[in-house]
Structures are given as structure tokens and as C-alpha cells.
Design an enzyme around this catalytic site. Structure first.
Site, mmCIF file in Angstrom:
data_model
loop_
_atom_site.group_PDB
_atom_site.id
_atom_site.type_symbol
_atom_site.label_atom_id
_atom_site.label_comp_id
_atom_site.label_asym_id
_atom_site.label_seq_id
_atom_site.Cartn_x
_atom_site.Cartn_y
_atom_site.Cartn_z
ATOM 1 N N GLY A 12 0.794 -1.230 0.000
ATOM 2 C CA GLY A 12 0.000 0.000 0.000
ATOM 3 C C GLY A 12 0.821 1.271 0.000
ATOM 4 O O GLY A 12 0.310 2.332 0.361
ATOM 5 N N SER A 13 2.078 1.199 -0.430
ATOM 6 C CA SER A 13 2.861 2.443 -0.434
ATOM 7 C C SER A 13 2.289 3.435 -1.454
ATOM 8 O O SER A 13 2.339 4.642 -1.237
ATOM 9 C CB SER A 13 4.347 2.171 -0.687
ATOM 10 O OG SER A 13 4.578 1.721 -1.987
ATOM 11 N N ASN A 102 -5.607 1.070 -13.490
ATOM 12 C CA ASN A 102 -4.607 0.234 -12.820
ATOM 13 C C ASN A 102 -3.225 0.814 -13.104
ATOM 14 O O ASN A 102 -3.027 1.497 -14.113
ATOM 15 C CB ASN A 102 -4.683 -1.193 -13.393
ATOM 16 C CG ASN A 102 -3.676 -2.134 -12.763
ATOM 17 O OD1 ASN A 102 -3.485 -2.140 -11.533
ATOM 18 N ND2 ASN A 102 -3.021 -2.939 -13.584
ATOM 19 N N HIS A 104 0.625 -0.576 -13.683
ATOM 20 C CA HIS A 104 1.422 -1.787 -13.889
ATOM 21 C C HIS A 104 2.900 -1.409 -13.868
ATOM 22 O O HIS A 104 3.285 -0.433 -14.527
ATOM 23 C CB HIS A 104 1.047 -2.437 -15.226
ATOM 24 C CG HIS A 104 1.725 -3.758 -15.417
ATOM 25 N ND1 HIS A 104 1.292 -4.905 -14.791
ATOM 26 C CD2 HIS A 104 2.825 -4.108 -16.112
ATOM 27 C CE1 HIS A 104 2.105 -5.899 -15.106
ATOM 28 N NE2 HIS A 104 3.040 -5.442 -15.915
ATOM 29 N N GLU A 174 6.265 5.538 -9.949
ATOM 30 C CA GLU A 174 4.856 5.430 -9.536
ATOM 31 C C GLU A 174 4.477 6.573 -8.601
ATOM 32 O O GLU A 174 3.427 7.206 -8.767
ATOM 33 C CB GLU A 174 4.622 4.081 -8.852
ATOM 34 C CG GLU A 174 4.790 2.921 -9.804
ATOM 35 C CD GLU A 174 4.530 1.567 -9.172
ATOM 36 O OE1 GLU A 174 4.266 0.639 -9.931
ATOM 37 O OE2 GLU A 174 4.600 1.441 -7.939
HETATM 38 C C1 GRF Z 1 3.285 -1.440 -7.578
HETATM 39 O O1 GRF Z 1 4.543 -1.696 -8.107
HETATM 40 C C2 GRF Z 1 2.244 -1.436 -8.657
HETATM 41 O O2 GRF Z 1 2.716 -1.033 -9.892
HETATM 42 C C3 GRF Z 1 1.853 -2.866 -8.743
HETATM 43 O O3 GRF Z 1 1.897 -3.326 -7.417
HETATM 44 C C4 GRF Z 1 2.839 -2.562 -6.680
HETATM 45 C C5 GRF Z 1 2.169 -2.071 -5.434
HETATM 46 O O4 GRF Z 1 3.075 -1.556 -4.504
HETATM 47 N N1 GRF Z 1 0.612 -3.021 -9.438
HETATM 48 P P1 GRF Z 1 2.540 -0.923 -3.171
HETATM 49 O O5 GRF Z 1 1.651 -1.946 -2.484
HETATM 50 O O6 GRF Z 1 1.775 0.314 -3.535
HETATM 51 O O7 GRF Z 1 3.749 -0.613 -2.350
#
Ligand code: GRF
Length: 188
Positions: A12-13, A102, A104, A174
Site C-alpha cells: 500500500g505504499s 490500474n 502496472h 509510480e
Molecule cells: C506497484 O509496483 C504497482 O505497480 C503494482 O503493485 C505494486 C504495489 O506496490 N501493481 P505498493 O503496495 O503500492 O507498495
């Protein structure tokens, strides 16, 4: 006021980063975080950040209308998958056309599809000695990782980058681009 719902199965970061980005924005609120993992770290984060969170099990998700009904009653402007691993049932996609997105952790269509999540993606990138990777933000349709692409951002890789280094670089992308892409979609 725009309302967003987030789905997450893991750490959930990204959820926390999105929360921080919109924290002082009176126009956007996180209605709820939904998870299918009772022990997911994202629930601890929600608790700490005082974000409402709900757990559902896989059977409820795939075989009943409980999540669909919840979403209908919440009526979010955007449904965001932020590290959510289950396939989204068709009826959910049909009820929220162009409202589910989403992220990815690779440059789709490369390194997408079933099984391509988390470190599996970054290990495969490393094994293939790729010189770049990146992120893909896309709409969700009935197939894994195949909806229309909203945004892609690339990052260069060095030969000495380990799979963990690649993961870190991708996470940075991200954190930088996902909230902004969400904001742009909400403003559209
Ligand atoms: C991220 O790398 C996202 O792209 C993928 O899952 C990961 C989630 O990371 N779909 P976090 O749980 O938000 O740390």
C-alpha cells in the site's frame, strides 16, 4: 468534491502516496480502501492514516454482488487499483466503464498478463537484461493488463541494477506520476 476508491492487496505504499498527495486538496477525498487480504500491510497504513478500509474475501468478490453493490452506493468518480492482484469481474468493469484504472510496474504490453506482478516483473526484466523499464497507467477491461493506456513513463536501467534496484526505480516513477495522472483524470 470528487471521491476515489482504491483497491490494494499489498504494502500500500502507493495508497499512502496518493493519500498524501490529495491530503490538502479539499476537492478530492479517498472514500474507502478495499482489500482482499486481511493481513495486507495496506490495512495498517489505513489505520495509521485514518482512512476507511474494508476487507472482502475472494468468494464475495467473484461470486456475489456485495462489492459491486458497495461501489454503486459509494458512486466513486474513479476506482483505482494500486497493487491489487485479483482479476476484476466483468460485471464490475461493465458497471464502471472508463472509471477503473490500474498501474502496472512495466511498459505494457511487455511484461504483462497473468503472473506478471511485483518482483516477478522486475526479475524478468533483469533476466532479459532490459535497458529500460517503466510504468503503465491504463484503464481496466475484462483482460489482465490490456485496457487502453493512459500514460507510460520510462526509466533507464544500468547493467549493474539488481531486480531490487529496478523495483525501487519503478516505485519512484509510480510515486511521482500516479497521483498526477489520477488528478488529471478527475479533472477531465
Ligand atoms: C506497484 O509496483 C504497482 O505497480 C503494482 O503493485 C505494486 C504495489 O506496490 N501493481 P505498493 O503496495 O503500492 O507498495
Amino acid at each position: 468534491m470528487k471521491r476515489i476508491v482504491l483497491f490494494a492487496s499489498g504494502s500500500g505504499s502507493n495508497v499512502e502516496n496518493i493519500f498524501q498527495y490529495f491530503q490538502n486538496n479539499a476537492e478530492v477525498s479517498i472514500a474507502t480502501v478495499l482489500t482482499n487480504k486481511i493481513d495486507a500491510k495496506v490495512l495498517e497504513r489505513c489505520n495509521r492514516l485514518k482512512i476507511s478500509a474494508l476487507y472482502f474475501n475472494k468468494t464475495a468478490f467473484t461470486e456475489t454482488d456485495s462489492v459491486l453493490d458497495f461501489l454503486k452506493s459509494t458512486n466513486p468518480d474513479l476506482i483505482i487499483l494500486a497493487g491489487f492482484l485479483l482479476k476484476i469481474p466483468e460485471k464490475l468493469v461493465k458497471n464502471f466503464p472508463n472509471k477503473i484504472i490500474n498501474i502496472h510496474p512495466a511498459l505494457l504490453p511487455k511484461y504483462g498478463g497473468k503472473g506478471m506482478y511485483g518482483m516477478n516483473v522486475h526479475n524478468a526484466i533483469k533476466a532479459n537484461n532490459e535497458q529500460e523499464t517503466g510504468i503503465t497507467i491504463h484503464f481496466v477491461n475484462e483482460n489482465y493488463d490490456e485496457g487502453a493506456i493512459i500514460k507510460q513513463v520510462k526509466v533507464k536501467l544500468l547493467p549493474e541494477d539488481s531486480a531490487d534496484d529496478i523495483a525501487k526505480k519503478v516505485h519512484q516513477l509510480e510515486y511521482e506520476h500516479f497521483p498526477k495522472a489520477i488528478e488529471e483524470l478527475l479533472n477531465d
